[in-house]
Design a protein around this motif. Structure first.
Motif, PDB file in Angstrom:
ATOM      1  N   LEU A  27      -7.593 -29.059 -36.467  1.00  0.00           N
ATOM      2  CA  LEU A  27      -8.277 -29.788 -35.375  1.00  0.00           C
ATOM      3  C   LEU A  27      -7.726 -29.768 -34.024  1.00  0.00           C
ATOM      4  O   LEU A  27      -8.220 -29.713 -33.097  1.00  0.00           O
ATOM      5  CB  LEU A  27      -7.599 -31.225 -35.903  1.00  0.00           C
ATOM      6  CG  LEU A  27      -8.665 -31.951 -36.600  1.00  0.00           C
ATOM      7  CD1 LEU A  27      -8.970 -31.542 -37.844  1.00  0.00           C
ATOM      8  CD2 LEU A  27      -8.273 -33.421 -36.781  1.00  0.00           C
ATOM      9  N   VAL A  28      -6.186 -29.067 -33.891  1.00  0.00           N
ATOM     10  CA  VAL A  28      -5.697 -28.878 -32.527  1.00  0.00           C
ATOM     11  C   VAL A  28      -6.615 -27.578 -31.922  1.00  0.00           C
ATOM     12  O   VAL A  28      -6.794 -27.639 -30.915  1.00  0.00           O
ATOM     13  CB  VAL A  28      -4.314 -28.287 -32.810  1.00  0.00           C
ATOM     14  CG1 VAL A  28      -3.688 -27.883 -31.387  1.00  0.00           C
ATOM     15  CG2 VAL A  28      -3.325 -29.762 -33.228  1.00  0.00           C
ATOM     16  N   ASN A  29      -6.719 -26.547 -32.937  1.00  0.00           N
ATOM     17  CA  ASN A  29      -7.576 -25.397 -32.327  1.00  0.00           C
ATOM     18  C   ASN A  29      -8.842 -25.623 -31.997  1.00  0.00           C
ATOM     19  O   ASN A  29      -9.606 -25.234 -31.011  1.00  0.00           O
ATOM     20  CB  ASN A  29      -7.562 -24.309 -33.267  1.00  0.00           C
ATOM     21  CG  ASN A  29      -6.426 -23.411 -33.429  1.00  0.00           C
ATOM     22  OD1 ASN A  29      -5.575 -23.522 -32.605  1.00  0.00           O
ATOM     23  ND2 ASN A  29      -6.225 -22.866 -34.628  1.00  0.00           N
ATOM     24  N   ALA A  30      -9.760 -26.832 -32.569  1.00  0.00           N
ATOM     25  CA  ALA A  30     -11.045 -27.393 -32.487  1.00  0.00           C
ATOM     26  C   ALA A  30     -11.219 -27.804 -31.233  1.00  0.00           C
ATOM     27  O   ALA A  30     -12.414 -28.080 -30.539  1.00  0.00           O
ATOM     28  CB  ALA A  30     -11.441 -27.860 -33.662  1.00  0.00           C
ATOM     29  N   MET A  35      -4.435 -31.338 -27.116  1.00  0.00           N
ATOM     30  CA  MET A  35      -4.111 -31.947 -28.406  1.00  0.00           C
ATOM     31  C   MET A  35      -2.979 -31.331 -28.993  1.00  0.00           C
ATOM     32  O   MET A  35      -2.822 -30.194 -29.152  1.00  0.00           O
ATOM     33  CB  MET A  35      -5.255 -32.116 -29.126  1.00  0.00           C
ATOM     34  CG  MET A  35      -5.295 -32.848 -30.513  1.00  0.00           C
ATOM     35  SD  MET A  35      -6.687 -32.753 -31.399  1.00  0.00           S
ATOM     36  CE  MET A  35      -6.400 -33.781 -32.784  1.00  0.00           C
ATOM     37  N   THR A  36      -2.367 -32.336 -29.601  1.00  0.00           N
ATOM     38  CA  THR A  36      -0.832 -31.739 -30.389  1.00  0.00           C
ATOM     39  C   THR A  36      -1.021 -32.072 -31.930  1.00  0.00           C
ATOM     40  O   THR A  36      -1.786 -32.831 -32.401  1.00  0.00           O
ATOM     41  CB  THR A  36       0.415 -32.580 -29.895  1.00  0.00           C
ATOM     42  OG1 THR A  36       0.210 -33.967 -30.300  1.00  0.00           O
ATOM     43  CG2 THR A  36       0.535 -32.583 -28.422  1.00  0.00           C
ATOM     44  N   HIS A  37      -0.140 -31.467 -32.399  1.00  0.00           N
ATOM     45  CA  HIS A  37      -0.200 -31.599 -34.102  1.00  0.00           C
ATOM     46  C   HIS A  37       0.414 -33.041 -34.571  1.00  0.00           C
ATOM     47  O   HIS A  37       0.010 -33.801 -35.187  1.00  0.00           O
ATOM     48  CB  HIS A  37       0.777 -30.652 -34.919  1.00  0.00           C
ATOM     49  CG  HIS A  37       0.157 -29.369 -34.647  1.00  0.00           C
ATOM     50  ND1 HIS A  37       0.136 -28.368 -33.486  1.00  0.00           N
ATOM     51  CD2 HIS A  37      -0.445 -28.207 -35.665  1.00  0.00           C
ATOM     52  CE1 HIS A  37      -0.155 -27.395 -33.582  1.00  0.00           C
ATOM     53  NE2 HIS A  37      -0.607 -27.218 -34.940  1.00  0.00           N
ATOM     54  N   LYS A  38       1.154 -33.392 -33.511  1.00  0.00           N
ATOM     55  CA  LYS A  38       1.886 -34.878 -33.720  1.00  0.00           C
ATOM     56  C   LYS A  38       0.638 -35.908 -33.560  1.00  0.00           C
ATOM     57  O   LYS A  38       0.778 -36.981 -34.444  1.00  0.00           O
ATOM     58  CB  LYS A  38       2.838 -35.164 -32.767  1.00  0.00           C
ATOM     59  CG  LYS A  38       3.604 -36.459 -32.902  1.00  0.00           C
ATOM     60  CD  LYS A  38       4.742 -36.699 -31.714  1.00  0.00           C
ATOM     61  CE  LYS A  38       5.870 -36.583 -32.553  1.00  0.00           C
ATOM     62  NZ  LYS A  38       7.116 -36.918 -31.352  1.00  0.00           N
ATOM     63  N   MET A  39      -0.241 -35.800 -32.751  1.00  0.00           N
ATOM     64  CA  MET A  39      -1.248 -36.630 -32.681  1.00  0.00           C
ATOM     65  C   MET A  39      -2.169 -36.661 -33.957  1.00  0.00           C
ATOM     66  O   MET A  39      -2.408 -37.759 -34.443  1.00  0.00           O
ATOM     67  CB  MET A  39      -2.450 -36.140 -31.589  1.00  0.00           C
ATOM     68  CG  MET A  39      -1.687 -36.388 -30.186  1.00  0.00           C
ATOM     69  SD  MET A  39      -2.669 -35.628 -28.844  1.00  0.00           S
ATOM     70  CE  MET A  39      -4.237 -36.877 -28.594  1.00  0.00           C
ATOM     71  N   VAL A  40      -2.218 -35.779 -34.522  1.00  0.00           N
ATOM     72  CA  VAL A  40      -3.287 -35.806 -35.837  1.00  0.00           C
ATOM     73  C   VAL A  40      -2.227 -36.167 -37.022  1.00  0.00           C
ATOM     74  O   VAL A  40      -2.798 -37.085 -37.748  1.00  0.00           O
ATOM     75  CB  VAL A  40      -3.335 -33.970 -36.427  1.00  0.00           C
ATOM     76  CG1 VAL A  40      -3.991 -34.232 -37.633  1.00  0.00           C
ATOM     77  CG2 VAL A  40      -4.391 -33.507 -35.149  1.00  0.00           C
ATOM     78  N   MET A  55     -10.137 -41.112 -29.727  1.00  0.00           N
ATOM     79  CA  MET A  55     -11.351 -40.156 -29.446  1.00  0.00           C
ATOM     80  C   MET A  55     -11.103 -38.727 -29.369  1.00  0.00           C
ATOM     81  O   MET A  55     -11.861 -37.901 -29.805  1.00  0.00           O
ATOM     82  CB  MET A  55     -11.943 -40.763 -27.828  1.00  0.00           C
ATOM     83  CG  MET A  55     -13.116 -40.007 -27.526  1.00  0.00           C
ATOM     84  SD  MET A  55     -14.620 -40.384 -28.537  1.00  0.00           S
ATOM     85  CE  MET A  55     -15.009 -41.954 -28.053  1.00  0.00           C
ATOM     86  N   ILE A  56      -9.944 -38.297 -28.784  1.00  0.00           N
ATOM     87  CA  ILE A  56      -9.590 -36.989 -28.968  1.00  0.00           C
ATOM     88  C   ILE A  56      -9.411 -36.455 -30.567  1.00  0.00           C
ATOM     89  O   ILE A  56     -10.056 -35.371 -30.916  1.00  0.00           O
ATOM     90  CB  ILE A  56      -8.219 -36.559 -28.197  1.00  0.00           C
ATOM     91  CG1 ILE A  56      -8.294 -36.993 -26.782  1.00  0.00           C
ATOM     92  CG2 ILE A  56      -7.986 -35.450 -28.674  1.00  0.00           C
ATOM     93  CD1 ILE A  56      -7.015 -36.925 -25.989  1.00  0.00           C
TER      94      ILE A  56
END
Length: 77
Positions: A27-30, A35-40, A55-56
């Motif tokens: 997801l970060v790459n896309a 965007m951070t891994h922490k957000m995911v 939204m991100i």
């Protein structure tokens, strides 16, 4: 706010990512925006996210899978 109110349990996005065999890194790459891994991780765990962060995450998941999703598909709060 108590710990219980902040963490709402695993969200539907976690199951969608498992079914699509996606990791946070995908997801970060896309994502078209930073965007951070922490957000995911927070999205999957059920932490309350700001509308902007939701939204991100939504846009990144759509970019990674090529499918259209809504907030209701990803989050149950």
């Amino acid at each position: 706010m108590s710990e219980h109110e902040m963490n709402l349990g695993e969200q539907p996005i976690a199951a969608i990512m498992r079914e699509a065999n996606l990791k946070a890194h995908d997801l970060v790459n896309a994502s078209a925006v930073p965007m951070t891994h922490k957000m995911v991780a927070r999205a999957c765990k059920g932490r309350r996210l700001t509308a902007n962060t939701k939204m991100i995450v939504l846009n990144a998941l759509q970019a990674a899978t090529g499918k259209a999703y809504t907030f209701a598909d990803l989050f149950n709060y």
